[in-house]
Design a protein around this motif. Sequence first.
Motif, mmCIF file in Angstrom:
data_model
loop_
_atom_site.group_PDB
_atom_site.id
_atom_site.type_symbol
_atom_site.label_atom_id
_atom_site.label_comp_id
_atom_site.label_asym_id
_atom_site.label_seq_id
_atom_site.Cartn_x
_atom_site.Cartn_y
_atom_site.Cartn_z
ATOM 1 N N ALA A 1 80.878 69.983 36.562
ATOM 2 C CA ALA A 1 80.903 68.515 36.525
ATOM 3 C C ALA A 1 82.021 68.021 35.609
ATOM 4 O O ALA A 1 82.718 67.051 35.929
ATOM 5 C CB ALA A 1 79.557 67.990 36.050
ATOM 6 N N ARG A 2 82.216 68.692 34.473
ATOM 7 C CA ARG A 2 83.256 68.291 33.526
ATOM 8 C C ARG A 2 84.644 68.451 34.147
ATOM 9 O O ARG A 2 85.507 67.590 34.009
ATOM 10 C CB ARG A 2 83.136 69.137 32.259
ATOM 11 C CG ARG A 2 84.091 68.785 31.171
ATOM 12 C CD ARG A 2 83.812 69.483 29.855
ATOM 13 N NE ARG A 2 83.572 70.906 29.957
ATOM 14 C CZ ARG A 2 82.394 71.500 29.797
ATOM 15 N NH1 ARG A 2 81.316 70.778 29.522
ATOM 16 N NH2 ARG A 2 82.261 72.808 29.905
ATOM 17 N N MET A 3 84.876 69.565 34.846
ATOM 18 C CA MET A 3 86.187 69.804 35.429
ATOM 19 C C MET A 3 86.423 68.967 36.687
ATOM 20 O O MET A 3 87.564 68.739 37.068
ATOM 21 C CB MET A 3 86.373 71.287 35.736
ATOM 22 C CG MET A 3 86.473 72.152 34.503
ATOM 23 S SD MET A 3 87.659 71.578 33.271
ATOM 24 C CE MET A 3 89.190 71.696 34.165
ATOM 25 N N ALA A 4 85.371 68.495 37.340
ATOM 26 C CA ALA A 4 85.533 67.640 38.518
ATOM 27 C C ALA A 4 85.910 66.218 38.111
ATOM 28 O O ALA A 4 86.506 65.483 38.904
ATOM 29 C CB ALA A 4 84.244 67.620 39.337
ATOM 30 N N SER A 5 85.597 65.836 36.866
ATOM 31 C CA SER A 5 85.902 64.484 36.418
ATOM 32 C C SER A 5 87.402 64.327 36.178
ATOM 33 O O SER A 5 88.127 65.301 35.965
ATOM 34 C CB SER A 5 85.141 64.172 35.128
ATOM 35 O OG SER A 5 85.663 64.930 34.053
ATOM 36 N N GLU A 6 87.861 63.094 36.218
ATOM 37 C CA GLU A 6 89.277 62.824 35.971
ATOM 38 C C GLU A 6 89.661 63.184 34.540
ATOM 39 O O GLU A 6 90.774 63.640 34.288
ATOM 40 C CB GLU A 6 89.595 61.354 36.262
ATOM 41 C CG GLU A 6 89.531 60.990 37.728
ATOM 42 C CD GLU A 6 90.495 61.824 38.568
ATOM 43 O OE1 GLU A 6 91.648 62.043 38.128
ATOM 44 O OE2 GLU A 6 90.105 62.262 39.658
ATOM 45 N N ALA A 7 88.743 62.999 33.603
ATOM 46 C CA ALA A 7 89.023 63.330 32.201
ATOM 47 C C ALA A 7 89.231 64.837 32.039
ATOM 48 O O ALA A 7 90.115 65.278 31.303
ATOM 49 C CB ALA A 7 87.890 62.853 31.308
#
Length: 129
Positions: free
Chosen positions: A67-73
């Motif tokens: 989820a963290r790596m899928a986010s733009e951030a």
Amino acid sequence: MLERFACTKRPLSGAPSRGRRFLQCQDIEWAYDKKIEAYCPPTQSKHGTDPYLPRRGDGAGVLAWRARMASEAGKARYKPRSICECIHARWRNWDLRQLTVRGMQKVRAVVLWYALTNNILQGHRLASA
């Protein structure tokens, strides 16, 4: 790998960035248990499925990482590494795999020569474009 950083003199940052070759779910789970956020891109599947979707057998740490790596951030945080990896790949193509000098001053001189060569070639390429 993260355990090796504990033995070094430099402090371990809270968010290590690891290369694609070394990515393993056990490492991400271990880092999650230690409250460390890992930033590394997921590998592309052979079947063409979305690498950010949860997979069977993913633990809580891997789910949070996906989820963290899928986010733009997450993507923005990892993006600067591609520049560094490009330069390192170019240096490997120029046979800089092992330094044959000893001492920090000599190593620094060799690396600065490679950096200067890279900058001159990049400037020439950009000027001719």
